[in-house]
Design an enzyme around this catalytic site. Structure first.
Site, PDB file in Angstrom:
ATOM      1  N   ALA A  85       0.832  -1.201   0.000  1.00 25.78           N
ATOM      2  CA  ALA A  85       0.000   0.000   0.000  1.00 25.78           C
ATOM      3  C   ALA A  85       0.872   1.258   0.000  1.00 25.78           C
ATOM      4  O   ALA A  85       0.647   2.183  -0.801  1.00 25.78           O
ATOM      5  CB  ALA A  85      -0.927  -0.015   1.213  1.00 25.78           C
ATOM      6  N   CYS A 112       3.676 -12.738  -0.508  1.00 19.45           N
ATOM      7  CA  CYS A 112       2.851 -13.830  -1.046  1.00 19.45           C
ATOM      8  C   CYS A 112       3.720 -14.971  -1.581  1.00 19.45           C
ATOM      9  O   CYS A 112       3.267 -16.106  -1.702  1.00 19.45           O
ATOM     10  CB  CYS A 112       1.964 -13.315  -2.179  1.00 19.45           C
ATOM     11  SG  CYS A 112       1.123 -11.785  -1.769  1.00 19.45           S
ATOM     12  N   VAL A 148       7.767   5.119  12.769  1.00 22.27           N
ATOM     13  CA  VAL A 148       6.888   6.213  13.204  1.00 22.27           C
ATOM     14  C   VAL A 148       6.228   5.766  14.499  1.00 22.27           C
ATOM     15  O   VAL A 148       5.574   4.712  14.543  1.00 22.27           O
ATOM     16  CB  VAL A 148       5.845   6.544  12.115  1.00 22.27           C
ATOM     17  CG1 VAL A 148       4.873   7.602  12.627  1.00 22.27           C
ATOM     18  CG2 VAL A 148       6.554   7.029  10.853  1.00 22.27           C
ATOM     19  N   ALA A 168      -3.359  -8.690  -1.220  1.00 21.41           N
ATOM     20  CA  ALA A 168      -2.412  -7.812  -1.904  1.00 21.41           C
ATOM     21  C   ALA A 168      -3.031  -6.818  -2.891  1.00 21.41           C
ATOM     22  O   ALA A 168      -2.663  -5.646  -2.896  1.00 21.41           O
ATOM     23  CB  ALA A 168      -1.372  -8.672  -2.621  1.00 21.41           C
ATOM     24  N   TRP A 198     -20.135 -25.424 -22.751  1.00 17.35           N
ATOM     25  CA  TRP A 198     -20.720 -24.687 -21.637  1.00 17.35           C
ATOM     26  C   TRP A 198     -19.625 -24.563 -20.578  1.00 17.35           C
ATOM     27  O   TRP A 198     -19.342 -25.521 -19.854  1.00 17.35           O
ATOM     28  CB  TRP A 198     -21.936 -25.425 -21.058  1.00 17.35           C
ATOM     29  CG  TRP A 198     -23.132 -25.360 -21.953  1.00 17.35           C
ATOM     30  CD1 TRP A 198     -23.494 -26.262 -22.900  1.00 17.35           C
ATOM     31  CD2 TRP A 198     -24.106 -24.315 -21.991  1.00 17.35           C
ATOM     32  NE1 TRP A 198     -24.640 -25.859 -23.542  1.00 17.35           N
ATOM     33  CE2 TRP A 198     -25.041 -24.655 -22.996  1.00 17.35           C
ATOM     34  CE3 TRP A 198     -24.296 -23.123 -21.289  1.00 17.35           C
ATOM     35  CZ2 TRP A 198     -26.134 -23.851 -23.316  1.00 17.35           C
ATOM     36  CZ3 TRP A 198     -25.392 -22.333 -21.607  1.00 17.35           C
ATOM     37  CH2 TRP A 198     -26.295 -22.690 -22.600  1.00 17.35           C
TER      38      TRP A 198
HETATM   39  C1  LIG Z   1       2.934 -15.854   3.521  1.00 16.60           C
HETATM   40  C2  LIG Z   1       1.973 -14.876   2.901  1.00 16.60           C
HETATM   41  C3  LIG Z   1       1.296 -15.227   1.737  1.00 16.60           C
HETATM   42  C4  LIG Z   1       0.386 -14.341   1.158  1.00 16.60           C
HETATM   43  N1  LIG Z   1      -0.244 -14.710   0.013  1.00 16.60           N
HETATM   44  C5  LIG Z   1      -1.106 -13.856  -0.584  1.00 16.60           C
HETATM   45  C6  LIG Z   1      -1.732 -14.202  -1.806  1.00 16.60           C
HETATM   46  O1  LIG Z   1      -1.490 -15.292  -2.364  1.00 16.60           O
HETATM   47  N2  LIG Z   1      -2.606 -13.318  -2.354  1.00 16.60           N
HETATM   48  C7  LIG Z   1      -2.872 -12.113  -1.773  1.00 16.60           C
HETATM   49  O2  LIG Z   1      -3.655 -11.348  -2.329  1.00 16.60           O
HETATM   50  N3  LIG Z   1      -2.263 -11.737  -0.626  1.00 16.60           N
HETATM   51  C8  LIG Z   1      -1.404 -12.577  -0.007  1.00 16.60           C
HETATM   52  N4  LIG Z   1      -0.773 -12.206   1.159  1.00 16.60           N
HETATM   53  C9  LIG Z   1      -1.132 -10.914   1.788  1.00 16.60           C
HETATM   54  C10 LIG Z   1      -0.346  -9.728   1.216  1.00 16.60           C
HETATM   55  O3  LIG Z   1       1.027  -9.992   1.303  1.00 16.60           O
HETATM   56  C11 LIG Z   1      -0.734  -8.489   2.017  1.00 16.60           C
HETATM   57  O4  LIG Z   1      -2.112  -8.252   1.837  1.00 16.60           O
HETATM   58  C12 LIG Z   1       0.028  -7.246   1.597  1.00 16.60           C
HETATM   59  O5  LIG Z   1       1.412  -7.407   1.781  1.00 16.60           O
HETATM   60  C13 LIG Z   1      -0.436  -6.043   2.428  1.00 16.60           C
HETATM   61  O6  LIG Z   1       0.356  -4.930   2.153  1.00 16.60           O
HETATM   62  P1  LIG Z   1       0.410  -3.701   3.163  1.00 16.60           P
HETATM   63  O7  LIG Z   1       1.246  -2.662   2.510  1.00 16.60           O
HETATM   64  O8  LIG Z   1      -0.950  -3.326   3.612  1.00 16.60           O
HETATM   65  O9  LIG Z   1       1.089  -4.267   4.501  1.00 16.60           O
HETATM   66  P2  LIG Z   1       2.470  -4.993   4.774  1.00 16.60           P
HETATM   67  O10 LIG Z   1       2.902  -5.791   3.626  1.00 16.60           O
HETATM   68  O11 LIG Z   1       2.288  -5.697   6.080  1.00 16.60           O
HETATM   69  O12 LIG Z   1       3.481  -3.789   4.984  1.00 16.60           O
HETATM   70  C14 LIG Z   1       3.378  -2.915   6.059  1.00 16.60           C
HETATM   71  C15 LIG Z   1       4.746  -2.334   6.313  1.00 16.60           C
HETATM   72  O13 LIG Z   1       4.627  -1.309   7.284  1.00 16.60           O
HETATM   73  C16 LIG Z   1       5.772  -1.349   8.115  1.00 16.60           C
HETATM   74  N5  LIG Z   1       5.420  -0.667   9.367  1.00 16.60           N
HETATM   75  C17 LIG Z   1       4.445  -1.038  10.235  1.00 16.60           C
HETATM   76  N6  LIG Z   1       4.368  -0.133  11.239  1.00 16.60           N
HETATM   77  C18 LIG Z   1       5.312   0.805  11.000  1.00 16.60           C
HETATM   78  C19 LIG Z   1       5.720   1.988  11.683  1.00 16.60           C
HETATM   79  N7  LIG Z   1       5.106   2.375  12.810  1.00 16.60           N
HETATM   80  N8  LIG Z   1       6.715   2.734  11.163  1.00 16.60           N
HETATM   81  C20 LIG Z   1       7.321   2.351  10.003  1.00 16.60           C
HETATM   82  N9  LIG Z   1       6.993   1.232   9.321  1.00 16.60           N
HETATM   83  C21 LIG Z   1       5.987   0.486   9.808  1.00 16.60           C
HETATM   84  C22 LIG Z   1       6.050  -2.837   8.273  1.00 16.60           C
HETATM   85  O14 LIG Z   1       7.385  -3.071   8.641  1.00 16.60           O
HETATM   86  C23 LIG Z   1       5.730  -3.353   6.884  1.00 16.60           C
HETATM   87  O15 LIG Z   1       6.879  -3.409   6.038  1.00 16.60           O
HETATM   88  C24 LIG Z   1       0.151 -13.074   1.758  1.00 16.60           C
HETATM   89  C25 LIG Z   1       0.833 -12.716   2.923  1.00 16.60           C
HETATM   90  C26 LIG Z   1       1.737 -13.595   3.497  1.00 16.60           C
HETATM   91  C27 LIG Z   1       2.474 -13.210   4.744  1.00 16.60           C
END
Ligand SMILES: Cc1cc2nc3c(=O)[nH]c(=O)nc-3n(C[C@H](O)[C@H](O)[C@H](O)COP(=O)(O)OP(=O)(O)OC[C@H]3O[C@@H](n4cnc5c(N)ncnc54)[C@H](O)[C@@H]3O)c2cc1C
Length: 481
Positions: free
Chosen positions: A13, A44, A82, A328, A462
């Site tokens: 994100a 993932c 943060v 994701a 189908w």
């Molecule tokens: C093993 C595994 C398999 C997956 N398989 C799939 C799949 O097949 N299909 C699918 O759609 N999704 C899958 N996912 C889910 C997908 O990876 C997540 O939905 C996606 O990574 C979310 O992204 P994000 O940016 O919201 O959060 P995150 O990827 O969790 O990133 C958040 C980041 O914020 C940082 N952070 C947190 N708090 C702070 C702070 N206070 N200050 C600074 N940095 C901070 C963290 O260190 C982290 O790097 C999987 C996840 C895992 C773990």
């Protein structure tokens, strides 16, 4: 001076927002704070890294930090956490290298992701008990269950374990584990079960519900269970793990309501908690799911603060209700939309219909929309379902295999509400036709009239989606007569 856009969290994100904002408004001052060392990574892929199909963790990185800074002009600050948001002064407090400093913002995005829960039982602090959400956790797990795999990750792990450094606790495990427990027969748990089976380990899968993959729907679970058992997994369904026991601080068994099972490692997939503390401490509202509440543009209860990804709620388009959907595409899409909005082009983050696909050994498993009758009723629908068994290619074309489709509709309106499918081929992408029908709010009849492609190697005339709509439509008609 350009807009100052601060982003907390450097993955799906956060980096999508940063990239889009900077592209659309090159004058913008975009700063990304990431508390870890990895940014823009594909968690993932971790099950396939653990399996050994992906050799190096670095391969899961989408963009190198150097390129983000030098080529994209984003002020990326890794190892910067943060720790507070002052909404009145529009500033965040950051901790890095033992120091604290403040940065002010015009717009702030909270993209802090989620954390993987461990079962709430004694013994989860034993060595060899894992949950995986981060790349470092994936590395620690792989090195624990495959201590003799060579390669750069093994060396890094060894250094971290010996020096006691590194973001998570790591262990040097010289003995090859023989048996692993997967606690939670959910998507990631079963993907990891496949990885462990591939590595020749004995795999025990514990789940306190009677069927695997509850969110994918019970109708297709039996086929997945049979397939996993044929592949060598030992399923303990309807079995709750009550505690983990260890020797010398290291896991050696799991105790359940049905007995004790010896295991050398445990990995849990029992849920993802949205990381909301930073936002909640600043009195930013969370919604009914516990994730940060947002409007259609991803704005929180403070209009200068946005939230996206696993920490934020999404809008479920079929039910019209907020959901916590930690996947994701929704994270990337919301981040990108927010980047565009902050750059001056208000853009909706879009909703989800609940589409999920996965691989369980040789099976493809998929779901979208509402597949559970209780869930459909809770959303105000009167659900009717039909299940068909069909084939993945024309019957005369060699190599076809079975596909089971279970589709659900609302009795009154005839609207398609969801579907789940399982089969060896042609499932993972076929579910997208249903997802599109859900987004367009098509009825079963309209879905059955879609002009879907046909050629013998790819399906029967189908298509399975059309076949399911035909049978479900018949059921709706019969019941209304
Ligand atoms: C093993 C595994 C398999 C997956 N398989 C799939 C799949 O097949 N299909 C699918 O759609 N999704 C899958 N996912 C889910 C997908 O990876 C997540 O939905 C996606 O990574 C979310 O992204 P994000 O940016 O919201 O959060 P995150 O990827 O969790 O990133 C958040 C980041 O914020 C940082 N952070 C947190 N708090 C702070 C702070 N206070 N200050 C600074 N940095 C901070 C963290 O260190 C982290 O790097 C999987 C996840 C895992 C773990």
């Amino acid at each position: 001076m350009g807009t100052r856009f601060l982003i907390v969290g450097g993955d799906a994100a956060g980096m999508s927002a940063a990239g889009k904002a900077k592209r659309d408004d090159p004058e913008m001052d975009v700063v990304v704070f990431e508390r870890g060392s990895w940014v823009s990574y594909g968690a993932c892929g971790l099950p396939y890294y653990v399996k050994g199909e992906i050799a190096d963790l670095e391969d899961l990185q989408v963009l190198e930090p150097r390129k983000i800074i030098e080529e994209r002009g984003i002020d990326l600050r890794r190892h910067h956490e943060v720790v507070g948001i002052d909404r009145d002064r529009k500033a965040v407090t950051v901790e890095a290298d033992g120091d604290r400093y403040e940065e002010s913002y015009d717009a702030l995005l909270v993209a802090t992701g989620g954390s993987a829960s461990l079962p709430d039982v004694p013994g989860t602090d034993l060595e060899g008990v894992f949950s995986i959400r981060s790349l470092e956790a994936g590395r620690a797990l792989k090195n624990y269950i495959a201590p003799h795999d060579a390669g750069p990750d093994r060396e890094r792990e060894r250094e971290q374990a010996q020096s006691g450094t590194g973001p998570i606790r790591t262990y040097l495990n010289e003995a090859d584990p023989e048996a692993v427990a997967v606690v939670g027969a959910n998507k990631i748990g079963l993907e990891l079960a496949e990885a462990f089976l591939q590595r020749g380990l004995t795999v025990h899968v514990f789940h306190d519900e009677p069927r695997v993959l509850p969110s994918f729907g019970a109708e297709i679970a039996e086929m997945v269970e049979d397939h996993l058992e044929e592949g060598g997994a030992v399923l303990h369904l309807g079995t709750a793990v009550e505690r983990f026991r260890g020797r010398d601080g290291r896991i050696d068994s799991g105790e359940t309501d049905g007995g004790t099972v010896d295991v050398d490692a445990v990995v849990a997939d029992v849920g993802v908690e949205p990381s909301v503390d930073l936002a909640a401490d600043a009195d930013i509202e969370c919604g009914p799911t516990g994730a940060i509440a947002t409007d259609e543009y991803g704005r929180t209860s403070d209009p200068d603060v946005y939230a996206a990804g696993d920490c934020a709620e999404k809008h479920q388009r079929v039910t019209g209700e907020p959901v916590h959907w930690p996947y994701a595409l929704a994270a990337n899409r919301a981040g990108r939309a927010i980047g565009r909005t902050v750059a001056g082009e208000p853009t909706r983050v879009g909703g989800v219909v609940g589409t999920l696909v996965m691989k369980a050994l040789d099976l493809q498993v998929a779901r979208t929309g509402l597949v559970d009758h209780d869930e459909a009723r809770a959303a105000g629908f009167d659900p009717v379902s039909a299940t068909i068994t069909t084939i993945s290619r024309a019957h005369y074309y060699p190599g076809w295999s079975r596909i089971v489709v279970h589709a659900t509709a609302d009795r009154d309106s005839g609207r398609l509400l969801g579907a789940n499918m399982v089969g060896e081929e042609g499932v993972a992408h076929r579910i997208n036709a249903v997802a599109t029908a859900l987004a367009a709010e098509l009825t079963v009849e309209e879905t059955g009239n879609l002009d879907l492609g046909y050629a013998p190697p790819f399906g029967p005339v189908w298509d399975p989606v059309l076949g399911a709509a035909k049978v479900l439509g018949g059921k709706l008609t019969d019941e209304s007569e």
